[in-house]
Design an enzyme around this catalytic site. Sequence first.
Site, PDB file in Angstrom:
ATOM      1  N   GLY A 188       5.065  -9.967   4.190  1.00  0.00           N
ATOM      2  CA  GLY A 188       5.768  -9.852   5.468  1.00  0.00           C
ATOM      3  C   GLY A 188       5.097 -10.669   6.559  1.00  0.00           C
ATOM      4  CG  MET A 215      -1.903  -1.204   1.167  1.00  0.00           C
ATOM      5  SD  MET A 215      -3.454  -0.924   2.018  1.00  0.00           S
ATOM      6  CE  MET A 215      -2.895  -0.555   3.663  1.00  0.00           C
ATOM      7  CG  HIS A 242       6.927  -1.424   2.213  1.00  0.00           C
ATOM      8  ND1 HIS A 242       6.794  -0.317   3.004  1.00  0.00           N
ATOM      9  CD2 HIS A 242       5.706  -2.012   2.179  1.00  0.00           C
ATOM     10  CE1 HIS A 242       5.547  -0.224   3.433  1.00  0.00           C
ATOM     11  NE2 HIS A 242       4.853  -1.246   2.961  1.00  0.00           N
ATOM     12  CG  HIS A 273       8.343   0.704   6.243  1.00  0.00           C
ATOM     13  ND1 HIS A 273       8.650  -0.642   6.213  1.00  0.00           N
ATOM     14  CD2 HIS A 273       6.997   0.770   6.427  1.00  0.00           C
ATOM     15  CE1 HIS A 273       7.556  -1.341   6.392  1.00  0.00           C
ATOM     16  NE2 HIS A 273       6.531  -0.511   6.519  1.00  0.00           N
TER      17      HIS A 273
HETATM   18  P1  AMP Z   1       1.601  -2.690   3.518  1.00  0.00           P
HETATM   19  O1  AMP Z   1       2.095  -1.676   2.531  1.00  0.00           O
HETATM   20  O2  AMP Z   1       1.647  -2.214   4.936  1.00  0.00           O
HETATM   21  O3  AMP Z   1       0.290  -3.305   3.113  1.00  0.00           O
HETATM   22  O4  AMP Z   1       2.655  -3.869   3.474  1.00  0.00           O
HETATM   23  C1  AMP Z   1       3.050  -4.462   2.266  1.00  0.00           C
HETATM   24  C2  AMP Z   1       3.818  -5.717   2.566  1.00  0.00           C
HETATM   25  O5  AMP Z   1       4.948  -5.397   3.362  1.00  0.00           O
HETATM   26  C3  AMP Z   1       3.002  -6.752   3.375  1.00  0.00           C
HETATM   27  O6  AMP Z   1       3.318  -8.055   2.914  1.00  0.00           O
HETATM   28  C4  AMP Z   1       3.495  -6.531   4.779  1.00  0.00           C
HETATM   29  O7  AMP Z   1       3.390  -7.686   5.583  1.00  0.00           O
HETATM   30  C5  AMP Z   1       4.949  -6.199   4.517  1.00  0.00           C
HETATM   31  N1  AMP Z   1       5.510  -5.462   5.660  1.00  0.00           N
HETATM   32  C6  AMP Z   1       5.035  -4.313   6.206  1.00  0.00           C
HETATM   33  N2  AMP Z   1       5.776  -3.967   7.276  1.00  0.00           N
HETATM   34  C7  AMP Z   1       6.736  -4.921   7.405  1.00  0.00           C
HETATM   35  C8  AMP Z   1       7.810  -5.135   8.312  1.00  0.00           C
HETATM   36  N3  AMP Z   1       8.058  -4.305   9.319  1.00  0.00           N
HETATM   37  N4  AMP Z   1       8.579  -6.231   8.140  1.00  0.00           N
HETATM   38  C9  AMP Z   1       8.331  -7.101   7.123  1.00  0.00           C
HETATM   39  N5  AMP Z   1       7.345  -6.947   6.233  1.00  0.00           N
HETATM   40  C10 AMP Z   1       6.556  -5.873   6.365  1.00  0.00           C
END
Ligand code: AMP
Length: 282
Positions: free
Chosen positions: A147, A30, A37, A34
Site C-alpha cells: 500500500g 500483519m 488489505h 480492513h
Molecule cells: P499492515 O497489515 O498494516 O502491515 O499492511 C499490510 C499492507 O497493506 C501494507 O502493504 C500496507 O501498506 C497496506 N495497507 C494498509 N493500510 C492501507 C490502506 N489504508 N490503503 C492501502 N493499503 C494499505
Amino acid sequence: METITQPAEMSAWSEQTRRTGQSIALVPTMGFFHEGHLSLMRFAAARADRLVVSLFVNPIQFAPGEDLERYPRARERDAALAAANGADILFCPEPAAMYPRDFRTTVTVAGISEGLCGRSRPGHFAGVATVLAKLFNLVQPDRAIFGEKDFQQLAVIRTLVRDLNWNIEILGHPIVREPDGLAMSSRNVYLNKDERQAALALPLSLEHARHRVGQGERRPEVLRGEINAILAAAGLRPEYIEFVDELSLQPVALVGEGTVLALAARSGATRLIDNCRFKQLD
Ligand code: AMP
C-alpha cells in the site's frame, strides 16, 4: 484456500506451483484486515495465477515499548476475508518458526530507511526488510503488492529488491480511505471517539496542502507551518510534516511534480501516518 503455518511447507508449495508454470503474487500483511488489505488482495489476485497472503505480526519491526503485544489480531475472521478476496494460500507462521533462537541475520537498507518514520522508529525498517527477505525467499513471488499508505516502506522495498537482484515486480496500491477521509489502518481501532474525530485533521491537512499548492504556494516551510496549525488545532501531536522527493525521500526545496507530503502525528497515544503525492503542477 489453504492455510500454511510451516515455512518449509510454504517453500514446497511455491516450488511446486512454479514448476507447473503458474505465476505467484504475494500480499504481505500483519492481519486484522480492513478494506485496504482486501483491495490489495483483489488487485493482486487479478495479476497472477495464484495469490499468497502472508499474515505475520513481525516482532522484529516493533521497538520495545511499541504495540507488539496489543496489536489487534482476528485470525479466523482474517482467514474468511482472505479466502473471499482471492487468496489461495494464507501463510501465517509462528514467530519461533520465522526466528529460531539462533537467528542471526539483519537486512538493512541504508539512507532511505533513516528519515521520516525511521527517525522515530530506529530499527523498524531493518525489521521490515529482514522479514520481507525471508518472505520473498519462501514464497518466490513474481510480484508483490504494497500500500502507498506506507510510502516509505514501499520505497525501502523497491530499493531492497533492486539491490539484492530479486526478480520480483513491486507494485504500489493507492491509499484506501474511510468515507470521511481517514486512511484505513488496523491501528484505527485504538482510537476513542474524540481521537477518531481529531484524526481527520490528517486527510484535511493533505487537502489543504493540495489546495494551497494549486493556488501556487510551493514553499515547504510555509505549507508546513499551515499544516502544523491545522493538526495542532485538532489536538494532534505532529511527529513530522515533510515534503520529500518520491524516489530519494530527500526533502525538496520547492514542491513540484513527484513531491510527496508525508505526515505522522499522534492522536492520543496512537501514531497515525498519511501522505499524498503532487502531480501535474504548472
Ligand atoms: P499492515 O497489515 O498494516 O502491515 O499492511 C499490510 C499492507 O497493506 C501494507 O502493504 C500496507 O501498506 C497496506 N495497507 C494498509 N493500510 C492501507 C490502506 N489504508 N490503503 C492501502 N493499503 C494499505
